[in-house]
Design an enzyme around this catalytic site. Structure first.
Site, PDB file in Angstrom:
ATOM      1  N   GLU A 421       0.817  -1.217   0.000  1.00 23.96           N
ATOM      2  CA  GLU A 421       0.000   0.000   0.000  1.00 23.96           C
ATOM      3  C   GLU A 421       0.853   1.269   0.000  1.00 23.96           C
ATOM      4  OE1 GLU A 421      -3.053   0.395  -0.510  1.00 23.96           O
ATOM      5  OE2 GLU A 421      -4.127  -1.414   0.092  1.00 23.96           O
ATOM      6  N   GLU A 491      -3.944 -10.579  -0.340  1.00 21.83           N
ATOM      7  CA  GLU A 491      -4.796 -10.500   0.848  1.00 21.83           C
ATOM      8  C   GLU A 491      -6.212 -10.829   0.400  1.00 21.83           C
ATOM      9  OE1 GLU A 491      -4.509  -6.733   2.998  1.00 21.83           O
ATOM     10  OE2 GLU A 491      -2.350  -6.679   2.650  1.00 21.83           O
TER      11      GLU A 491
HETATM   12  C1  IPT Z   1      -5.055  -3.826   3.555  1.00 20.45           C
HETATM   13  C2  IPT Z   1      -3.686  -3.693   4.117  1.00 20.45           C
HETATM   14  O1  IPT Z   1      -2.728  -4.068   3.184  1.00 20.45           O
HETATM   15  C3  IPT Z   1      -3.483  -4.465   5.359  1.00 20.45           C
HETATM   16  O2  IPT Z   1      -2.308  -4.016   5.970  1.00 20.45           O
HETATM   17  C4  IPT Z   1      -4.640  -4.326   6.271  1.00 20.45           C
HETATM   18  O3  IPT Z   1      -4.784  -3.001   6.631  1.00 20.45           O
HETATM   19  C5  IPT Z   1      -5.870  -4.758   5.568  1.00 20.45           C
HETATM   20  O4  IPT Z   1      -6.083  -3.989   4.447  1.00 20.45           O
HETATM   21  C6  IPT Z   1      -7.088  -4.617   6.426  1.00 20.45           C
HETATM   22  O5  IPT Z   1      -6.979  -5.185   7.660  1.00 20.45           O
HETATM   23  S1  IPT Z   1      -5.312  -2.297   2.740  1.00 20.45           S
HETATM   24  C7  IPT Z   1      -6.983  -2.113   2.381  1.00 20.45           C
HETATM   25  C8  IPT Z   1      -7.144  -0.822   1.614  1.00 20.45           C
HETATM   26  C9  IPT Z   1      -7.500  -3.212   1.590  1.00 20.45           C
END
Ligand code: IPT
Length: 966
Positions: A421, A491
């Protein structure tokens, strides 16, 4: 870039450069013979409110730290001193200071650390070689002095920094002074979603560097899957020899040698012990031969496409923060292996190096991520983003080099990730170019690069199922470069609170389309902080000005590392063997990428009404990856009329492994043989109106309202329609695509405060019928609800019919009845706390989180039925229940139902912010649900898939109640 007008001794804090004085980065290793001295332990500590509150005189020899406090190194000072040293701050992406790069607030907690040490007796003479002091992790900026000499300063919190100190050492009374600033220019690059925790949080070590010791070296160990040969070459700054006894290798550094080897993979992590011997030291090597390549648009290792069944791991310990000991790191790895996880993304910084050793040893694919995130710039459309500003590029390159050089000798690492990010920009491109140039043997990852300019994989986060499928079908368009690349979700499945939902549906896609090479659940562990009053604290609990609440609690394991239902579900969804049954046969499929099934033993069992009546072993051939076999199951025992029967098949470890003992269950499957019959009750009793009561069979009802009062000797608080659940973090989230937040829709409509208007109580010849209309104040919509009670004299049946009225535009949270079993004092009779059921278990399950729910006979105490999500919310429902016994009642369902039982109401659960708010009352509240709305993963990402929506539609369901005899 503008700095203070008057140059000061503290300019380094706001300097965009990575620092000065540190040695070039190099491989992190433990020498066999060179001496080391741990400088961990108790240090003297002085906290100042600003960077420049105190001068540097504390670093001078002879300084008397009288009046200073103490801290433990490694550690974060805000987690020590019981608040006297400040408190943790949690923000997701918001900088907790003005975005004014590279400036940081004047209020900049600064910890001066002092440690006096003697060299041990057996430390080599100071004329022999040199020495370095290594800092493995300091947040966020440090300046270092030894014996009054300024060694330099550094940033890059989760990276190692070394300083040459041989010329400064004395046998006794060395004074190491470290000044640590919480905020620095480096903080702009470290905006990861986690607690801000200043301190020297990883080890500090003095390393002797004998003359002729190795400085840096790079182990290149590839594997040719066509010939079965491994090729080894160790490049070393200092010439020496490389020995690998098991392979008869004794070769000079810089020279290649080829031998027949067993390759390394996450499934079979074969490591060869070796040694690098230079004139001045011997260094143990653990060599894993493997080749990572991008081939045919796929990520291949040793010639085979791999499927990541991964998880994002932050370093976390509820008391120690990001200071993890080896046992905790090993616990993480063992838990991952035991739950079929094969990959880790080290979100969002290089972990402690010992963790990578464990990944090499136990076998996990690693995406090693750089300590870089500038997420807070999103608040200003990424203006002034450091990754697109050449002045910051040296800092970015320094971070990339410190990661790659430190970690390059770990076979488990298959990807270098530029960070997380951080938008896009020239700095990232520079990092990618440098990494590609330095290490062509691995691939480069970065999620923010949707055009895949700098990366070797198309990576996204939280893409919904439909989009993932489009990508799988290669119908997603994108740049030419991207179209040639494989896809991963770095993710997905946001494990915040109850959930994540829908991961089985993702896994189906990953397994269906070749281009989809799996993903990494967000995230491994809840970052709850142990707290004396709250149990576990989360954002806001330390009075932070800005915070993101419990968004920091989104892990598959609780802070104490007990698995949450999400992990149990994930284990099932990604299991490496699948079973499908039909007609007396079971089809077994090997879903490993490399291993055959020879390490597993197989068992079958046969259940009648949930109880195993026969069991045996199943002989399964050592199927190769991707292969299936159809195996005949034994003849089942003669069927007893009316009973429900099913097969259960399990794959277990055939022998002890490094990560789990023999008989550990790796995979399982269940399939029905003969369906059961639904509970039947032929009404024969008639309702009788007595003075203030109505009786029907074993039950009594309120004469005016028709509310159930007792069933036999069991007092019951009237079962009535319930549509509310204590909203989950996912209910409270905003769906990415639709922008909808269900909890807001539900609360706006008033589903949490439904009123029950009595329409009529009618005594039919063989039924008591109570009609109501259930609806929220201020709204037109409602649910016409009829409760029809019948009895055969000994048992009591409730049939609930629900007819929605008006225009319902939202799904319901749940649909069922809630009843209370009153005045059962569990301190007197603990058996009332025992619940037994035939249905899905042992853990909770909701429509889109029920892969791991196994049909059988289960029992648990009421307390055990609760899932302790750090922020209390709907939890603990058991699905597919045929019957249930609790509090002296037996309840059979038609159709199968879901239940939850608690010693507090849904309203109390809904209102609680921490587990310590939940106080057990005297009533046991029981929800018997016909259906639940799905869970989804909208706390970050997509919501509930349409097939798991609970639409407001006409429904009918029934329960048969009886008193448990004896
Ligand atoms: C995404 C992040 O990469 C991670 O660090 C964490 O914040 C997650 O979301 C949520 O828990 S960023 C988000 C804009 C998808």
């Amino acid at each position: 870039m503008s700095f203070r007008t008057t140059p000061s001794a503290f300019d380094y804090v706001e300097d965009v450069s990575p620092g000065s004085g540190a040695l070039p980065p190099r491989a992190w290793y433990a020498s066999s013979d060179a001496k080391t001295l741990s400088l961990d332990g108790t240090w003297r500590f002085r906290l100042s409110a600003t960077a420049d509150a105190e001068d540097e005189s504390f670093a001078e020899e002879g300084y008397d730290p009288a009046g200073w406090a103490e801290v433990t190194v490694p550690g974060h000072w805000v987690l020590q001193g019981e608040g006297a040293f400040g408190l943790p701050i949690y923000t997701n992406h918001l900088y907790p200071f003005p975005v004014d790069p590279p400036h940081v607030p004047t209020e900049n907690p600064t910890g001066d650390h002092l440690r006096v040490f003697d060299l041990p007796e057996d430390w080599p003479a100071l004329s022999e070689g040199g020495a370095v002091i290594r800092f493995d992790g300091v947040e966020s900026c440090a300046r270092v002095w030894l014996n009054g000499t300024d060694l330099g300063d550094f940033k890059g919190s989760r990276l190692a920094h070394e300083f040459a100190v041989g010329h400064l050492l004395k046998p006794k009374g060395n004074v190491l002074a470290v000044r640590v600033h919480q905020w620095s220019a480096g903080s702009y690059l470290e905006d990861q979603d986690q607690w801000w925790l200043p301190g020297i949080f990883r080890e500090v070590t003095l390393l002797h560097r004998p003359a002729g010791s190795a400085l840096d070296f790079f182990v290149h160990a590839s594997y040719d899957h066509l010939t079965g040969e491994g090729t080894l070459r160790v490049d070393s700054d200092v010439d020496g020899r490389v020995l690998v006894p098991a392979l008869d290798i004794d070769v000079a550094t810089g020279e290649s040698v080829t031998a027949l080897v067993a390759p390394w993979s996450a499934e079979s992590p074969r490591l060869y012990d070796g040694e690098l011997v230079t004139e001045g030291e011997r260094i143990p090597l653990r060599i894993g031969f493997r080749t990572v390549a991008l081939e045919d648009g796929l990520i291949k290792v040793n010639g085979k496409a791999i499927l990541f069944k991964g998880v994002n791991r932050h370093e976390w310990h509820p008391e120690k923060g990001r200071t993890l000991d080896l046992a905790t790191m090993r616990e993480d790895v063992l838990l991952m292996k035991r739950h079929n996880i094969n990959a880790v993304r080290t979100s969002h910084y290089p972990p402690h190096p010992a963790f990578l050793d464990l990944c090499d040893e136990y076998g996990l694919w690693v995406v090693d991520e750089c300590d870089l995130e500038t997420h807070g710039f999103t608040e200003q459309e990424w203006r002034d983003n450091p990754v697109d500003d050449d002045r910051w590029t040296p800092a970015l390159l320094d971070r990339a080099a410190r990661m790659v050089e430190r970690d390059k000798n770990h076979p488990s690492i298959v990807f270098w990730s530029l960070g997380n990010e951080a938008g896009t920009g020239r700095g990232l491109t520079a990092m990618a170019e440098w990494i590609h140039g330095r290490d062509a043997s691995r691939l480069v990852h970065y999620e923010g690069d949707w055009n895949c300019r700098d990366t070797d994989v198309y990576s996204r986060m939280y893409a919904d199922h439909a989009e993932v499928e489009q990508i799988g079908k290669e119908l997603d368009g994108g740049t030419l470069g991207r179209r040639k690349l494989p896809f991963i979700q770095c993710e997905y499945g946001h494990a915040m609170g109850n959930g994540p939902g829908g991961i089985a549906d993702y896994q189906e896609l990953f397994e269906k389309y070749e281009r989809l090479q799996g993903g990494f659940i967000w995230e491994w562990i809840d970052h709850g902080v142990t707290h004396p009053e709250l149990g576990y604290a989360y954002g806001g609990d330390f009075g932070e000005e800005l915070h993101d609440g419990n968004f920091v609690c989104d892990g598959l394991i609780f802070p104490d590392r007990t698995p949450s239902p999400g992990l149990v579900e994930y284990k099932k969804v990604i299991e490496p063997v699948s079973f499908e049954g039909s007609d007396g046969t079971v089809r077994v499929t090997n879903k490993y990428d490399f291993a055959d099934l020879s390490a597993l033993a197989f068992e079958w069992s046969y259940q009648v009404d949930g109880e195993t009546v026969e069991a045996g072993t199943l002989s399964v051939p050592a199927l190769a990856p991707g292969e299936s076999a159809d195996l005949k199951l034994p003849e089942p025992p003669a069927h007893v009329d009316g009973s429900e029967t099913r097969w259960t098949v399990r794959a277990l470890l055939a022998a002890d492994t490094a990560w789990a003992p023999k008989d550990h269950v790796v995979a399982w499957g269940q399939f029905p043989a003969v369906a059961g019959v639904r509970p039947s009750l032929v009404p024969s009793a008639s309702p009788v109106r007595e003075e203030r009561l109505i009786t029907l069979g074993p039950a009594t009802f309120d004469g005016r309202t028709g509310a159930l009062r007792t069933v036999g000797g069991v007092a019951v608080e009237n079962p009535r329609l319930d549509v509310w659940r204590a909203t989950t973090d996912n209910d409270d989230g905003t769906e990415w695509k639709s922008g909808l937040r269900y909890s807001t829709l539900w609360r706006t409509l008033g589903l949490h405060r439904m009123r029950h208007r009595l329409v009529g109580v009618e005594l039919e010849s063989q039924a008591l019928v109570v009609r109501t209309r259930v609806a929220p104040a201020a709204r037109e919509v409602g649910l016409a609800t009829e409760y029809r009670w019948t009895s055969d004299g000994s048992r009591l049946k409730l049939t609930v019919s629900v007819t929605p009225e008006g225009q319902w535009t939202v799904p319901l949270p749940r649909l069922g009845v809630r009843l209370g079993l009153s005045a059962v004092d569990s301190s007197v009779d603990s058996s009332v706390d025992e619940v037994t059921w035939f249905g899905g278990g042992p853990g909770e399950a909701y429509p889109d989180t029920r892969a791991a729910s196994e049909v059988g006979r289960w029992s648990a105490t009421v307390e055990e039925l609760q899932t302790p999500y750090l922020r209390p919310q709907e939890n603990g429902a058991r699905a597919d229940v045929r019957w249930l016994e609790l509090g002296g009642l037996r309840i059979e369902g038609d159709p199968e139902f879901s239940f939850a039982a608690r010693r507090w109401t849904t309203e109390q659960l809904d209102a609680a912010t921490h587990l310590t708010d939940l106080v057990a009352g005297e009533t046991l509240w029981v929800n018997l649900d016909h259906r639940h709305h799905g869970i989804g993963t909208a706390s970050c990402g997509p919501g509930v898939l349409p097939q798991y929506h609970l639409l407001a539609e006409p429904a009918e369901f029934s329960f048969v109640f009886s008193e448990v005899s004896g």
